[in-house]
Design an enzyme around this catalytic site. Sequence first.
Site, PDB file in Angstrom:
ATOM      1  N   HIS A 328     -45.903  14.358  30.828  1.00 43.05           N
ATOM      2  CA  HIS A 328     -46.021  15.420  29.819  1.00 43.05           C
ATOM      3  C   HIS A 328     -44.633  15.959  29.527  1.00 43.05           C
ATOM      4  O   HIS A 328     -43.800  16.056  30.419  1.00 43.05           O
ATOM      5  CB  HIS A 328     -46.912  16.565  30.336  1.00 43.05           C
ATOM      6  CG  HIS A 328     -47.424  17.457  29.247  1.00 43.05           C
ATOM      7  ND1 HIS A 328     -46.683  18.485  28.741  1.00 43.05           N
ATOM      8  CD2 HIS A 328     -48.584  17.433  28.554  1.00 43.05           C
ATOM      9  CE1 HIS A 328     -47.380  19.085  27.782  1.00 43.05           C
ATOM     10  NE2 HIS A 328     -48.530  18.466  27.649  1.00 43.05           N
ATOM     11  N   ASP A 385     -55.464  14.329  29.039  1.00 38.51           N
ATOM     12  CA  ASP A 385     -56.186  13.153  28.513  1.00 38.51           C
ATOM     13  C   ASP A 385     -56.669  12.208  29.599  1.00 38.51           C
ATOM     14  O   ASP A 385     -57.381  11.246  29.303  1.00 38.51           O
ATOM     15  CB  ASP A 385     -55.266  12.393  27.552  1.00 38.51           C
ATOM     16  CG  ASP A 385     -54.980  13.214  26.307  1.00 38.51           C
ATOM     17  OD1 ASP A 385     -53.798  13.396  25.944  1.00 38.51           O
ATOM     18  OD2 ASP A 385     -55.961  13.723  25.716  1.00 38.51           O
TER      19      ASP A 385
HETATM   20  C1  SDX Z   1     -50.882  15.428  24.951  1.00 37.97           C
HETATM   21  O1  SDX Z   1     -47.139  18.517  23.989  1.00 37.97           O
HETATM   22  C2  SDX Z   1     -48.331  18.807  24.356  1.00 37.97           C
HETATM   23  O2  SDX Z   1     -48.592  19.925  24.759  1.00 37.97           O
HETATM   24  C3  SDX Z   1     -49.338  17.680  24.202  1.00 37.97           C
HETATM   25  C4  SDX Z   1     -50.736  17.933  24.772  1.00 37.97           C
HETATM   26  C5  SDX Z   1     -51.458  19.029  24.000  1.00 37.97           C
HETATM   27  O3  SDX Z   1     -52.386  19.629  24.582  1.00 37.97           O
HETATM   28  O4  SDX Z   1     -51.189  19.164  22.787  1.00 37.97           O
HETATM   29  O5  SDX Z   1     -50.659  18.300  26.136  1.00 37.97           O
HETATM   30  C6  SDX Z   1     -51.625  16.690  24.661  1.00 37.97           C
HETATM   31  O6  SDX Z   1     -50.374  14.825  24.031  1.00 37.97           O
HETATM   32  C7  SDX Z   1     -50.718  14.979  26.384  1.00 37.97           C
HETATM   33  C8  SDX Z   1     -49.824  13.699  26.515  1.00 37.97           C
HETATM   34  C9  SDX Z   1     -50.711  12.473  26.196  1.00 37.97           C
HETATM   35  N1  SDX Z   1     -49.891  11.259  26.150  1.00 37.97           N
HETATM   36  C10 SDX Z   1     -49.959  10.311  27.131  1.00 37.97           C
HETATM   37  O7  SDX Z   1     -50.639  10.416  28.151  1.00 37.97           O
HETATM   38  C11 SDX Z   1     -49.116   9.060  26.853  1.00 37.97           C
HETATM   39  C12 SDX Z   1     -48.394   8.621  28.147  1.00 37.97           C
HETATM   40  N2  SDX Z   1     -47.329   9.629  28.444  1.00 37.97           N
HETATM   41  C13 SDX Z   1     -46.080   9.450  27.830  1.00 37.97           C
HETATM   42  O8  SDX Z   1     -45.821   8.481  26.940  1.00 37.97           O
HETATM   43  C14 SDX Z   1     -45.067  10.562  28.046  1.00 37.97           C
HETATM   44  O9  SDX Z   1     -45.198  11.029  29.320  1.00 37.97           O
HETATM   45  C15 SDX Z   1     -45.126  11.693  27.045  1.00 37.97           C
HETATM   46  C16 SDX Z   1     -45.075  11.203  25.647  1.00 37.97           C
HETATM   47  C17 SDX Z   1     -46.374  12.482  27.247  1.00 37.97           C
HETATM   48  C18 SDX Z   1     -43.926  12.608  27.313  1.00 37.97           C
HETATM   49  O10 SDX Z   1     -42.814  11.878  27.032  1.00 37.97           O
HETATM   50  P1  SDX Z   1     -41.331  12.509  27.148  1.00 37.97           P
HETATM   51  O11 SDX Z   1     -41.377  13.938  27.520  1.00 37.97           O
HETATM   52  O12 SDX Z   1     -40.572  12.130  25.909  1.00 37.97           O
HETATM   53  O13 SDX Z   1     -40.761  11.780  28.397  1.00 37.97           O
HETATM   54  P2  SDX Z   1     -40.064  10.385  28.363  1.00 37.97           P
HETATM   55  O14 SDX Z   1     -40.852   9.440  27.518  1.00 37.97           O
HETATM   56  O15 SDX Z   1     -38.627  10.597  28.056  1.00 37.97           O
HETATM   57  O16 SDX Z   1     -40.241   9.922  29.897  1.00 37.97           O
HETATM   58  C19 SDX Z   1     -39.329  10.367  30.894  1.00 37.97           C
HETATM   59  C20 SDX Z   1     -39.324   9.220  31.905  1.00 37.97           C
HETATM   60  C21 SDX Z   1     -38.972   7.867  31.273  1.00 37.97           C
HETATM   61  O17 SDX Z   1     -38.426   7.051  32.312  1.00 37.97           O
HETATM   62  P3  SDX Z   1     -36.786   6.950  32.431  1.00 37.97           P
HETATM   63  O18 SDX Z   1     -36.270   6.569  31.062  1.00 37.97           O
HETATM   64  O19 SDX Z   1     -36.337   8.325  32.886  1.00 37.97           O
HETATM   65  O20 SDX Z   1     -36.570   5.874  33.478  1.00 37.97           O
HETATM   66  O21 SDX Z   1     -40.647   9.057  32.453  1.00 37.97           O
HETATM   67  C22 SDX Z   1     -41.154   7.778  32.102  1.00 37.97           C
HETATM   68  C23 SDX Z   1     -40.313   7.285  30.933  1.00 37.97           C
HETATM   69  O22 SDX Z   1     -40.302   5.856  30.899  1.00 37.97           O
HETATM   70  N3  SDX Z   1     -42.561   7.976  31.710  1.00 37.97           N
HETATM   71  C24 SDX Z   1     -43.559   7.147  32.023  1.00 37.97           C
HETATM   72  C25 SDX Z   1     -44.705   7.748  31.499  1.00 37.97           C
HETATM   73  N4  SDX Z   1     -44.384   8.898  30.884  1.00 37.97           N
HETATM   74  C26 SDX Z   1     -43.048   9.036  31.013  1.00 37.97           C
HETATM   75  N5  SDX Z   1     -43.566   5.976  32.696  1.00 37.97           N
HETATM   76  C27 SDX Z   1     -44.790   5.396  32.837  1.00 37.97           C
HETATM   77  N6  SDX Z   1     -45.944   5.906  32.365  1.00 37.97           N
HETATM   78  C28 SDX Z   1     -45.939   7.083  31.687  1.00 37.97           C
HETATM   79  N7  SDX Z   1     -47.076   7.587  31.205  1.00 37.97           N
END
Ligand code: SDX
Length: 449
Positions: A328, A385
């Site tokens: 998140h 989710d």
């Molecule tokens: C919602 O914003 C809100 O409030 C949203 C929400 C709401 O109520 O409105 O809460 C609802 O959208 C919840 C999120 C649902 N999405 C997912 O579950 C999709 C999977 N999660 C991600 O793709 C990710 O975690 C995000 C999009 C939610 C957040 O992404 P960020 O903040 O841009 O973080 P990032 O992508 O930069 O990740 C940081 C690190 C990275 O690794 P490094 O580059 O540091 O090595 O964490 C890793 C990412 O690769 N990472 C994951 C991951 N999420 C982040 N690795 C594996 N699996 C994951 N799910």
Amino acid sequence: MGNHQSLISFAQLKHTLIILMADNAKIILEGNEYELPVFTGSEGEKAIDISDLRAKTGYITLDIGYKNTGATTSGITFLDGEEGILRHRGYSIEDLAAKASFLEVAYLLLNGELPTRQQFDDFDNAIREHTLVNEGLEGMFKAFPTGSHPMGQLNSMISALGLFYPKSLNPNRPEDAINRTVLRLLAKMPTICAMIYKKRSGHPIIYPKNNLDYVSNYLNMTFAQVTMDHYQPDPVIVDAMNKLLILHADHEQNCSASTVRMVGSSQSNLYSSIAAGIAALWGPLHGGANQEVLEMLELIRQDGGDVQKWVNKAKDKNDNFRLMGFGHRVYKNFDPRAKIIKKTCDDVLNKLGVHDPVLEIAKKLEETALTDPYFVERKLYPNVDFYSGIIYRAIGFPTDFFTVLFALGRLPGWISQWQEMRREKQPIARPRQIYTGEVPRNFKFMQDR
Ligand code: SDX
């Protein structure tokens, strides 16, 4: 300062020094010192107010994805991502989910206070007066390809809904006229969501029954059949749906709420602003994740349930696979909603006597990931989710309908955000950029290229 535009990229502060004091920040840029006010919120959050940074320094800031940038102040929702705290108008999500109805929470988000009995009855009765939709709207289903995604249909339907109320396309009307539009949207959203559900199965639409409460009415329009004498929604399901809708009701400046505010800031009407929010929510990184989670769990189940294999794939930078429902932007601790949904999941499946093998896979996935250094170091926890889809499936919704249910819950939050932006007469949202393209060059005619 030249007329070119410089930038402070917080990731590359070289010739810049920022000194933070109690109520202002000093920036020393190219030997010049500038003071910027520090803004402190009611929960002690702090921001450097850069409203006149460019006028003072010629610099802008750069923060792709707005990871460190506040677009507004707001009094609707407070999140503490480090502590896993979520409050709406000062009330904890735990209290609201356990003690309130979804319509009470909608009233709280919109008005800032929980309703008295009289206020709630007036609000509830006003909504009941608007649950029918113009029969003309049903014609849109003739245009949708059979089996097309419900979120695309919902987006189109809400945008079209505004066309039936041409006066409401002016967002600057008196407050009572705006409130009528708010009531119409709150009242008609369940009816439209149920219409989409019925049309996809080719069944006749069930009309709203205004003797039913908001959630029971939605379940009746969705699951009752014209052939039934009577449909009585299971109280377990009514309670679960109320809780799920409350847990999705608002979440401050998430991608879709910020989209609603941005579209509304151009003085576009509420229907088109909400339709834009629906479009943003559809994305798999946002609200579309609840559908992706179920599809991921099913994939793992069909692949033999080797959870460690899929956790390894999620960690592998050469593999596009992500653990959907994990991570998140704000929560670097457990998403408090995920905790509540996980418990609700156990309760609902037990009470309904449903055994869903993917629930065990989800729990094993959570345990495995939460002990894995990759996820621990990045503070990746289950989000709202991760478990919600398991409950929706137990209730009887198809996987690609889950994000429609997220939108149904988020509607009062989106409207509250739009109202706040409008009442504060915020300017049109128009971010700056730093140009990195070609420098000036002379045109050559085709024969000379
Ligand atoms: C919602 O914003 C809100 O409030 C949203 C929400 C709401 O109520 O409105 O809460 C609802 O959208 C919840 C999120 C649902 N999405 C997912 O579950 C999709 C999977 N999660 C991600 O793709 C990710 O975690 C995000 C999009 C939610 C957040 O992404 P960020 O903040 O841009 O973080 P990032 O992508 O930069 O990740 C940081 C690190 C990275 O690794 P490094 O580059 O540091 O090595 O964490 C890793 C990412 O690769 N990472 C994951 C991951 N999420 C982040 N690795 C594996 N699996 C994951 N799910």
